[in-house]
Design an enzyme around this catalytic site. Structure first.
Site, PDB file in Angstrom:
ATOM      1  N   SER A   1       0.663  -1.025   0.505  1.00 16.04           N
ATOM      2  CA  SER A   1       0.389   0.338  -0.113  1.00 16.04           C
ATOM      3  C   SER A   1       1.013   1.374   0.096  1.00 16.04           C
ATOM      4  CB  SER A   1      -0.980  -0.043   1.182  1.00 16.04           C
ATOM      5  OG  SER A   1      -0.393   0.240   2.880  1.00 16.04           O
ATOM      6  N   LYS A   2      -0.286   2.133  -0.741  1.00  9.57           N
ATOM      7  CA  LYS A   2       0.910   3.256  -0.343  1.00  9.57           C
ATOM      8  C   LYS A   2       1.243   3.229   1.231  1.00  9.57           C
ATOM      9  CE  LYS A   2      -1.521   7.674  -1.041  1.00  9.57           C
ATOM     10  NZ  LYS A   2      -2.165   8.438  -0.743  1.00  9.57           N
ATOM     11  N   ARG A   3       0.836   3.653   1.958  1.00  8.55           N
ATOM     12  CA  ARG A   3       1.110   3.950   3.376  1.00  8.55           C
ATOM     13  C   ARG A   3       2.395   2.810   3.481  1.00  8.55           C
ATOM     14  NH1 ARG A   3      -4.128   3.564   3.604  1.00  8.55           N
ATOM     15  NH2 ARG A   3      -4.116   5.796   3.254  1.00  8.55           N
TER      16      ARG A   3
ATOM     17  N   GLY B   1       4.879   2.774   1.705  1.00  8.28           N
ATOM     18  CA  GLY B   1       6.008   3.438   1.236  1.00  8.28           C
ATOM     19  C   GLY B   1       6.050   4.245   2.455  1.00  8.28           C
TER      20      GLY B   1
END
Ligand code: GLU
Length: 510
Positions: free
Chosen positions: A263-265, A267
């Site tokens: 997920s973007k999170r 990163g």
């Protein structure tokens, strides 16, 4: 006759492109190129509430950076436009009406309050989010429960409505996925998806089928998250255009992060980029880091993406885009999720930095230096510097620490590494060396080293004792490539000036 291969990437312009999205682009592109087919980019912007300013331009820039340019798109033109769904709005309604007429869809007039009331009424612990499906549809206000004449009146009075698919009960929908083999669904488990919304826009489900048909798409590759929607799409194909016209499907495996789906999170949590390029959400101002800005070369990025879920059956890991076009095969894509490993991603980048001619990434390095306030003007000099230090760099951003001193003379020196053993004899040696080197005609590392050794011998000092001071004089600290190679690139005058400046600082220190 075989159908011409035509594939599409169909993003919704809702934000930056993450690894999974770009991998979908890549697999589509590779398949198109190896079959002399067309690669189409279609913007799926029917959900206006999710529209994000700048996202479409970002998608094009990403594809350009990756070297995966579409053959047809809003930007590239083509014979099957418009390539933005909002501009095709008027082409969808007729299909929804056709389905109603064929008895495979119906008008639903339920107000938001009625829908809420239904959900509240049917919500239980086992069924926390009740769906509008075959068990519910006959309790609602739609053209199945009210008479034809009443429906006509409601329509003529402009009562807001949606059109929903009437999912058959107890049928099995089957299709052959190019990666997963036969996939089947029980239609009773799927809800009556909205096909046409109250604002007259189609939903994704209707638009994707209508457009794939009109754009003569032969193969549709998309992320695994779309697999649950496949039965709806298959039925729409069957009802509207016939299954013979349907593209062949392939649902690509998920990309997994350290814990579950990437997920973007992940990163920001684990410190690695998940987007292709930096993306700043215009609404929240939230910044998501990109592989490009982190210092990945295009070649490495494309290579590592290709390997997320595919290999050619051998140990080979390094593939150029051309080699991928030759070797890639969609049916060898793995079924299970592909684990993203940032250390491995960096390994790919290091390998590509070593392999590529520095001209391939010099421009990117230039902008990384510019961000740090160093403007590089002399391309030839830059390329020589990059060639000298490239083996030490894993990320393009590493070029800064490994080479900034070629562009900026040190103003401070790690004198503590020199001072304790510094003496008059060494100072005399360097004073003479800095002058004598100016007379070297054929300036190169070997000639300089010879002179250095010769003068050291004359001064009866071991060259080994002089090399570290020389390094510190030229770069400021205990780092950098071979010291004579550094001097060769710096040139005579600069080398001499740096020694003189450092000698002055050392003299002050004593
Ligand atoms: N518009 C969908 C998305 O945003 C595309 C799914 C498909 O390729 O069918 O991912």
């Amino acid at each position: 006759m075989e159908k011409k291969v035509r594939v599409r990437f169909a993003p919704s312009p809702t934000g930056g492109l993450h690894l999974g999205g770009v991998r979908t682009v890549l697999y589509n592109y590779l398949f198109a190129k190896q079959h002399q087919g067309d690669f189409i980019l279609r913007i799926e912007d029917t959900d206006q509430s999710r529209f994000v300013e700048g996202a479409e331009a970002y998608i094009f820039e990403t594809l350009k950076w990756c070297g995966l340019e579409p053959d047809e798109s809003t930007l590239h033109g083509g014979n099957y436009g418009p390539y933005r769904q909002s501009e095709r709005k008027d082409s969808y309604k007729k299909y929804a009406i056709q389905l109603v007429e064929q008895g495979q869809a119906y008008y639903a007039f339920d107000t938001p309050e009625e829908l809420d009331a239904m959900r509240t009424r049917l919500r239980t612990e086992e069924n926390p989010s009740p769906q509008y499906d075959h068990t519910v549809r006959m309790q609602m206000r739609n053209s199945l429960t009210i008479s034809d004449s009443e429906t006509k009146i409601l329509l003529s009075e402009q009562t807001p409505f949606v059109i929903r698919i009437k999912m058959p009960v107890g049928e099995t929908v089957r299709f052959n996925d190019m990666i997963r083999g036969e996939v089947s669904f029980d239609t009773s488990t799927v809800d009556d998806k909205v096909l046409l919304k109250a604002d007259g826009m189609p939903t994704y489900h209707l638009a994707v089928v209508a457009d794939d048909y009109q754009m003569k798409i032969s193969h549709a590759f998309r992320g695994e998250e779309w697999l649950p929607s496949a039965p709806v799409h298959i039925l729409l194909w069957k009802y509207l255009f016939g299954l013979d016209a349907m593209p062949q499907w392939a649902h690509l495996p998920l990309i997994m992060g350290p814990h579950g789906k990437l997920s973007k999170r992940d990163g920001s949590k684990y410190g690695f980029p998940v987007f292709a390029m930096n993306w700043k959400d215009p609404k929240t101002g939230e910044q998501t880091e990109g592989f490009r800005e982190r210092g990945f070369t295009t070649e490495a990025f494309v290579n590592l993406l290709a390997m997320l879920g595919w290999n050619d059956g051998t140990e080979k890991e390094l593939f150029s885009l051309d080699e991928l076009v030759q070797s890639f095969s969609i049916d060898k894509v793995h079924k299970s999720g592909a684990k993203f490993d940032f250390e491995k991603a960096k390994w790919f980048n290091h390998e590509w930095i070593k392999t590529l001619p520095v001209t391939a990434y010099a421009k990117q390095v230039k902008s990384l230096f510019a961000e740090k306030g160093i403007v590089l003007e002399n391309d030839e000099y830059l390329e020589e510097v990059l060639s000298l230090v490239k083996d030490r760099c894993t990320l393009l951003a590493d070029f800064y620490e490994h080479s900034y001193f070629f562009f900026k003379a040190p103003r401070e020196w790690d004198l503590s590494a020199v001072s304790p053993k510094w003496n008059e004899a060494k100072a005399t040696f360097f004073t003479s060396f800095s002058k004598t080197l100016l007379s070297i005609n054929d300036w190169n590392a070997a000639a300089l080293e010879n002179l250095f050794k010769q003068l050291a011998e004359q001064a009866a000092i071991k060259p080994g004792e002089l090399q570290l001071p020389l390094r510190i004089m030229l770069v400021g600290g205990k780092f950098g490539p071979t010291v004579f190679e550094i001097a060769q690139l710096l040139g005579k005058e600069e080398t001499s000036e740096r020694i003189t400046a450092a000698l002055y600082a050392l003299a002050q220190e004593q």
